[in-house]
Write an enzyme that holds these catalytic residues in place. Structure first.
Site, PDB file in Angstrom:
ATOM      1  N   GLU A 132       0.847  -1.179   0.000  1.00  0.00           N
ATOM      2  CA  GLU A 132       0.000   0.000   0.000  1.00  0.00           C
ATOM      3  C   GLU A 132       0.896   1.247   0.000  1.00  0.00           C
ATOM      4  OE1 GLU A 132      -2.804   0.454   3.212  1.00  0.00           O
ATOM      5  OE2 GLU A 132      -3.732   2.176   2.236  1.00  0.00           O
ATOM      6  N   GLY A 141       3.168   2.248  10.726  1.00  0.00           N
ATOM      7  CA  GLY A 141       2.960   1.502  11.966  1.00  0.00           C
ATOM      8  C   GLY A 141       2.726   0.028  11.689  1.00  0.00           C
ATOM      9  N   ALA A 142       1.782  -0.254  10.777  1.00  0.00           N
ATOM     10  CA  ALA A 142       1.465  -1.634  10.450  1.00  0.00           C
ATOM     11  C   ALA A 142       0.619  -1.650   9.187  1.00  0.00           C
ATOM     12  CB  ALA A 142       0.709  -2.304  11.592  1.00  0.00           C
ATOM     13  N   ASN A 150      -2.540  -6.337   5.328  1.00  0.00           N
ATOM     14  CA  ASN A 150      -2.605  -7.346   4.262  1.00  0.00           C
ATOM     15  C   ASN A 150      -3.494  -8.516   4.665  1.00  0.00           C
ATOM     16  OD1 ASN A 150      -0.204  -5.939   3.152  1.00  0.00           O
ATOM     17  ND2 ASN A 150       0.775  -6.887   4.911  1.00  0.00           N
ATOM     18  N   GLU A 186      -5.663  -2.857  12.572  1.00  0.00           N
ATOM     19  CA  GLU A 186      -5.337  -3.681  11.397  1.00  0.00           C
ATOM     20  C   GLU A 186      -6.301  -4.857  11.294  1.00  0.00           C
ATOM     21  OE1 GLU A 186      -3.470  -2.098   9.548  1.00  0.00           O
ATOM     22  OE2 GLU A 186      -2.471  -0.795  10.999  1.00  0.00           O
ATOM     23  N   HIS A 234      -9.616  -3.795   9.818  1.00  0.00           N
ATOM     24  CA  HIS A 234      -9.552  -3.574   8.370  1.00  0.00           C
ATOM     25  C   HIS A 234     -10.026  -4.791   7.588  1.00  0.00           C
ATOM     26  CE1 HIS A 234      -8.047   0.331   7.385  1.00  0.00           C
ATOM     27  NE2 HIS A 234      -6.878   0.219   7.987  1.00  0.00           N
ATOM     28  N   GLU A 256      -9.856   4.248   6.097  1.00  0.00           N
ATOM     29  CA  GLU A 256      -9.062   4.684   7.244  1.00  0.00           C
ATOM     30  C   GLU A 256      -9.893   5.440   8.288  1.00  0.00           C
ATOM     31  OE1 GLU A 256      -6.469   3.366   7.941  1.00  0.00           O
ATOM     32  OE2 GLU A 256      -5.815   2.572   6.012  1.00  0.00           O
TER      33      GLU A 256
HETATM   34 ZN   LIG Z   1      -5.503   1.719   8.576  1.00  0.00          ZN
END
Ligand SMILES: [Zn+2]
Length: 850
Positions: free
Chosen positions: A122, A254-255, A258, A291, A294, A313
Site C-alpha cells: 500500500e 505503523g502496520a 494485508n 489492522e 480492516h 481509514e
Molecule cells: Zn488503517
C-alpha cells in the site's frame, strides 16, 4: 523510476480499468539481488469500462519475458508501466521479471530487513513486484508459491501445501494488489487459537525473530479481544483459517492490514513490561485492533481509488477508538483522541498542507496518509453517528456490509447507505468530505423571562485552493447547569447548519451555565471567551468528562498566554481548582493525570498565531517551564501525597487501571522533581522494574539536567534492544535544552548506534528534534539546517519517510521574518537537490505554497 516531474492525478479523471481479473497465480524464487517473480493472470474484458489500451503498472522491474495465451509478446514501455496488444475476449497473461529486494531501501514493494524478506504494497508498491493493474478497484483471488531455503514462508490466505524449500498459499477472497503480502525468514512464532462465533477454528500466530519471543503475549491477547469485540459490536467474523502477524524492524508505517498476513513495525507489536511503557502497550492494543478491523472495513470492502482512502481509514480509526474506549476508559480515550487530533490534524488543517478528507488531486498518494484522512476522517464518522443516533448507525453499517461486500466503494456509496437506512438527507453533511479547514464556532448567550438563548456562528477560514467556504452541518452537544452546579438540561445535540443560528431553552428561572461541545461533538475550534471563574465552575461541576477536562485546559491555557504576553492575571482560581480536582479520589487517576498535563508548546504557538500574534518558541518554552515551577511550589504537598498514594501493588500489569495510577504518579513526579532536585526520580530510577517507571524517572532527570549517570546506565543496560534504544535517542533529542539542541543532535547522529536508514531510529532522533519546539526553532537556525541536511541525505534512500518528516516545516508561516527566511532557505535547499523524489518534491512545494 520516480521522477521529480509533478504529474497530478485528479479524482474527476477516474475511469474503470479495461479488464477484470478472474485469477492471479504468482511464483517467487527468492534471491537477495535477483528474485524471479513469475505471474500468470487471467484477464477478461470489463463490461463496465470503455475500451482502451491494455496498460499494466510496473516500476524498477527487469522483464525477462512475457506471453499471452502461451505466445511470446513484446510489450511497449509506457510511463509508469507497459502497454500491450491483447485479444478481444478473455486471455491469460504470463510474465517473468527480476527484482532486487536487497537494494530496495525505500521499503516499498518486496524488500529485505535483517535477512528477512517482506513486502509493503500500500499504496502503490505492488508495481515494484510485477506488472499488474496496481489500483484498488481491480480485485482478484490470488494463489502464491514461494521458493526459498528460509524456514518460514508466508503469504495471504490459507496454507495449501509445503515442502523443503517451498510453500503454497491460496487466498479465496478477491483483493486488490495493495493487500498482497509475502514474508520469508528465519522466524519463530507465538501461536494461539480462536473460535469464531459461527464455529470457525482459526490459528493465530505472531512471527518474530528468536530473541523477541517473550514480547508477543500482549499483542496476541489484544488480537483475541479485538476479534471478540468486532463480532459483538459490528457482527463481523474472521473469514480465513489462519491469521498471521509478522514483526519487522525496518518499516515506514505503523502496520499494514494485508489479508490474513498483517505486517507490523516491531514497535507496534512487541512489548514486555521491562521494555515497553504503558503508552506503548496502549498503542499496540489499538494498532493490532485497527489492522484486524480492516479485514472488513478495507479488505472485504475496499476503496475504489485512493481518493477514497478515508473510506477505509476514517472508519477503521473510528472503530479502533471505539474499541479502546470500551476496553479502557471512554472519557480518557476521548480526551486523548482530541489531544492527538489537535496536535496533528488542526496543525495540518491550519497550514499550507490543509486538504479535504477526500482530496480532489495528488501527485504522490503516499503524501496523503495524513491526520486529516485518518483522524478527521474518524471525526466525520463520529458526527454522522451523533446525527443519526446509535441505532441508525448500526442499521447503516449492516446495510453497508451486505450491500458492498466484495466491492471497491466510494464515499458516495458510504453516505447513501446512511440515507437509505435512516431516511436522512445528507447533502449538506457531505461537505465535510470536500471542504478543508477547521471551522470556528462563535458563541453568544442571553437570558430573559425564563428563556436562555444560545446563538452559534460558524466560519471556516480559507485553505489552499479553497478561498470560499460554505456553512457545514455541525452537531453541537450542549448541556446546561444551574448556578449551583446541578445539571438542569442534560446533553442535547443542536444541529448548526447556518452561518448564524439561535437555539432557545425555556423554563429556566436562573441564568444557566452552558457546557458546549460536550464530548467534542465536532472537530471545530470554539471561540468562546470564558472567565476564569466560569472555567473553574465547569471544571468542578460539569457532568461531561470531556468538557470538564476542557474547562481546566482552557483555564491553564489562558494563564499561560497571559504569562507569555507578560500580562498580569489572577492565578489563584486556577491553582485552587486544580488542587480540588487532584484531591478528588472519586475521579479516575488517568483523568486527573490528563488534567495535570499543560498545553504543549506547539499548541500554545498555534493559539497565539490564531489570536493574531507572532509566537516566539523560546519565550513560550520559558513561560511554560516557569508555570510548571509555580504549580510545583503551590501544590507540592498534594502532589507528594499523590506520588506516595498511586503506588501499584503486585507485579506490573498493563491494564487501564494500573496504567492510570502510574500516569498520575508520573505527572506528580514531573512537578516534584522541579522541587526536590531529582531525589525521588533518582530513587525511582534505581528501583524501577518496568519501562514505564524507568523511562518516567529518566524523563524527569533529563528535565532538570541531572541525567548523565542515568543516561549512561540506561544505555549500558539496553544497548542490545533496538526498540528501547529508540527511546534513549528520542528522549534526548526531544528534551534537549534550546541552546544545547544542536550539540545533542550532533552527538546522537554521530553515535555508533545511529542507524539512519532504519525509519524508527531516524524518526527517534530527527522526529525528536522536530518535536522539541524551542530547540528546533532556535534563533540560530541550527535546527532547521540540521533537519534539512538529514532530509537531503535520506531522500534518495527512503522518499516516503523523508516527505513525511518534511512536515516539521509546515508551521513556518506562524513565525517571525527571520525564522521564516531561514525555513524558506532550508526548504529551497531541499527542493534544489538534483533527482529529488516525487514524494519530497510535492511536499516541499506544497509547504512553500508554490
Ligand atoms: Zn488503517
Amino acid at each position: 523510476m520516480k521522477d521529480a516531474g509533478q504529474r497530478r492525478i485528479h479524482l474527476a479523471d477516474y475511469r474503470p480499468f479495461s479488464h477484470r481479473i478472474t485469477q492471479v497465480s504468482l511464483t517467487f524464487r527468492l534471491a537477495p539481488e535477483a528474485t524471479r517473480v513469475i505471474s500468470k493472470i487471467a484477464f477478461e474484458p470489463n463490461p463496465g469500462a470503455e475500451p482502451g489500451p491494455f496498460f499494466l503498472h510496473g516500476e524498477e522491474l527487469r522483464l525477462v519475458g512475457a506471453r499471452i495465451d502461451g505466445r511470446d509478446v513484446t510489450p511497449e514501455p509506457a510511463e509508469g508501466g507497459i502497454t500491450c496488444a491483447v485479444p478481444e475476449g478473455p486471455f491469460v497473461w504470463e510474465a517473468e521479471v527480476e527484482i532486487s529486494p536487497a537494494t530496495n531501501t525505500a521499503l516499498e514493494g518486496l524488500y529485505m530487513s535483517n535477512g528477512m524478506y517482506c513486502t509493503q504494497c500500500e499504496a502503490e508498491g505492488f508495481r515494484k513486484i510485477t506488472y499488474y493493474p496496481d489500483r484498488p478497484d481491480v480485485m482478484a483471488p490470488f494463489d502464491v508459491r514461494i521458493e526459498s531455503d528460509l524456514p518460514v514462508l508466508l503469504s495471504n490466505g490459507n496454507p495449501v501445501a509445503s515442502g523443503p524449500g517451498w510453500a503454497e498459499w491460496e487466498d479465496p477472497w478477491p483483493k486488490p494488489a495493495y493487500l498482497f503480502a509475502l514474508v520469508a525468514g528465519d522466524l519463530v512464532n507465538h501461536p494461539d487459537r480462536f473460535t469464531t462465533r459461527s464455529g470457525r477454528d482459526v490459528a493465530l500466530n505472531i512471527w518474530v525473530r528468536q530473541g523477541d519471543l517473550g514480547k508477543c503475549a500482549f499483542g496476541m491477547d489484544a488480537l483475541k479481544r479485538a476479534m471478540v469485540w468486532d463480532e459483538r459490536v459490528y457482527g463481523r467474523e474472521y473469514d480465513l483459517d489462519v491469521f498471521n502477524i509478522v514483526a519487522v524492524d525496518d518499516f515506514n508505517m505503523g502496520a499494514m492490514e494485508n489479508k490474513g498476513l498483517n505486517i507490523f513495525n516491531a514497535s507496534a507489536v512487541l512489548a514486555s513490561p521491562q521494555t515497553a511503557t504503558d503508552a506503548n502497550f496502549e498503542r499496540i492494543e489499538s494498532i493490532i485492533a485497527h489492522e484486524y478491523f480492516h479485514n472488513w472495513t478495507g479488505n472485504r470492502i475496499t476503496c475504489r481509488d485512493w481518493f477514497q482512502l478515508c473510506l477505509k481509514e476514517g472508519l477503521t480509526v473510528f472503530r479502533d477508538q471505539q474499541f479502546s474506549g470500551d476496553e479502557r476508559s471512554r472519557a480518557v480515550q476521548r480526551i486523548n483522541d482530541v489531544l492527538a487530533l489537535r496536535a496533528r490534524q488542526f496543525r495540518e488543517d491550519n497550514g499550507p498542507l490543509a486538504h479535504p478528507v477526500r482530496p480532489e488531486s495528488f501527485v504522490e498518494i503516499n503524501n496523503f496518509y495524513t491526520a486529516t484522512i485518518y483522524e478527521k476522517g474518524a471525526e466525520v464518522i463520529g458526527m454522522l453517528r451523533r446525527l443519526v443516533g446509535d441505532e441508525g448507525y448500526a442499521r447503516a453499517l449492516d446495510l453497508y456490509f451486505t450491500r458492498h461486500d466484495g466491492q471497491a466503494a466510494t464515499i458516495e456509496d458510504w453516505l447513501k447507505v446512511f440515507e437509505d437506512a435512516t431516511g436522512r438527507d445528507l447533502s449538506q453533511f457531505r461537505l465535510w468530505y470536500s471542504q478543508a479547514g477547521t471551522p470556528r464556532i462563535g458563541v453568544e448567550e442571553s437570558h430573559a423571562d425564563g428563556t436562555y438563548t444560545l446563538t452559534l456562528t460558524q466560519e471556516t477560514p480559507p485553505t489552499p485552493g479553497q478561498p470560499d467556504k460554505a456553512p457545514l452541518l455541525i452537531p453541537v452537544a450542549v448541556g446546561l447547569l444551574s448556578p449551583e452546579g446541578a445539571e438542569v438540561v442534560p446533553t442535547r445535540v443542536l444541529e448548526l447548519s447556518q452561518p448564524r443560528q439561535s437555539f432557545t431553552f425555556e423554563g429556566l428561572t436562573a441564568r444557566p451555565v452552558a457546557s458546549i461541545l460536550r464530548g467534542f461533538s465536532a472537530p471545530v475550534i470554539m471561540q468562546r471567551k470564558l472567565s476564569a471563574e466560569i472555567c473553574a465552575f465547569l471544571l468542578a461541576h460539569d457532568t461531561d468528562p470531556f468538557s470538564k477536562w476542557e474547562a481546566g485546559r482552557a483555564l491553564a491555557k489562558d494563564l499561560l498566554v497571559c504569562r507569555i504576553a507578560g500580562k498580569p492575571a489572577s492565578e489563584a482560581a486556577c491553582f485552587d481548582a486544580l488542587e480540588a480536582l487532584l484531591r478528588d479520589d472519586d475521579l479516575d487517576p488517568a483523568f486527573r493525570a490528563l488534567t495535570l498535563s499543560l498545553p504543549g508548546e506547539d499548541d500554545l504557538a498555534q493559539t497565539l498565531f490564531d489570536a493574531g500574534r507572532t509566537p516566539d518558541p523560546i519565550v513560550i518554552h520559558a513561560a511554560r517551564r516557569a508555570f510548571r515551577g509555580d504549580i510545583a511550589a503551590r501544590l507540592g504537598e498534594t502532589l507528594a501525597r499523590l506520588y506516595d498514594q498511586m503506588v501499584t501493588p503486585g507485579p506490573y500489569r498493563p491494564d487501564a487501571k494500573d496504567a492510570g495510577k502510574r500516569a498520575l504518579r508520573q505527572a506528580a513526579l514531573g512537578y516534584l522533581s522541579l522541587n526536590d532536585g531529582g531525589a525521588r526520580a533518582t530513587a525511582q530510577y534505581r528501583r524501577a522494574d518496568n519501562m514505564t517507571e524507568q523511562l518516567g524517572a529518566l524523563t524527569c532527570l533529563l528535565d532538570i539536567a541531572r541525567a548523565d549517570d542515568a543516561l549512561e546506565a540506561f544505555r549500558n543496560q539496553w544497548r542490545g534492544d533496538r526498540l528501547v534504544m529508540d527511546k534513549w535517542f528520542g528522549l534526548q533529542a526531544s528534551m534537549a535544552a534550546p541552546d544545547a539542541t544542536e550539540t545533542v543532535i550532533g552527538c546522537l547522529t554521530e553515535d555508533d548506534a545511529f542507524d539512519w536508514k532504519n525509519p524508527n531510529r531516524f524518526r527517534s532522533v530527527l522526529g525528536g528534534l522536530a518535536a522539541n519546539a524551542a530547540g528546533f526553532h532556535h534563533p540560530s537556525g541550527a535546527g532547521y539546517r540540521l533537519l534539512a541536511d538529514w532530509l537531503i541525505r535520506l531522500d534518495p534512500v527512503n522518499p516516503q519517510t523523508t516527505a513525511r518528516m518534511a512536515t516539521a516545516f509546515e508551521t513556518w508561516r506562524r513565525y517571525d521574518a527571520d525564522r521564516q527566511g531561514m525555513i524558506r532557505e532550508a526548504l529551497e535547499r531541499i527542493a534544489a537537490r538534483p533527482g529529488l523524489s516525487r514524494d519530497t518534491a510535492e511536499m516541499v512545494s506544497r509547504i512553500l505554497g508554490d
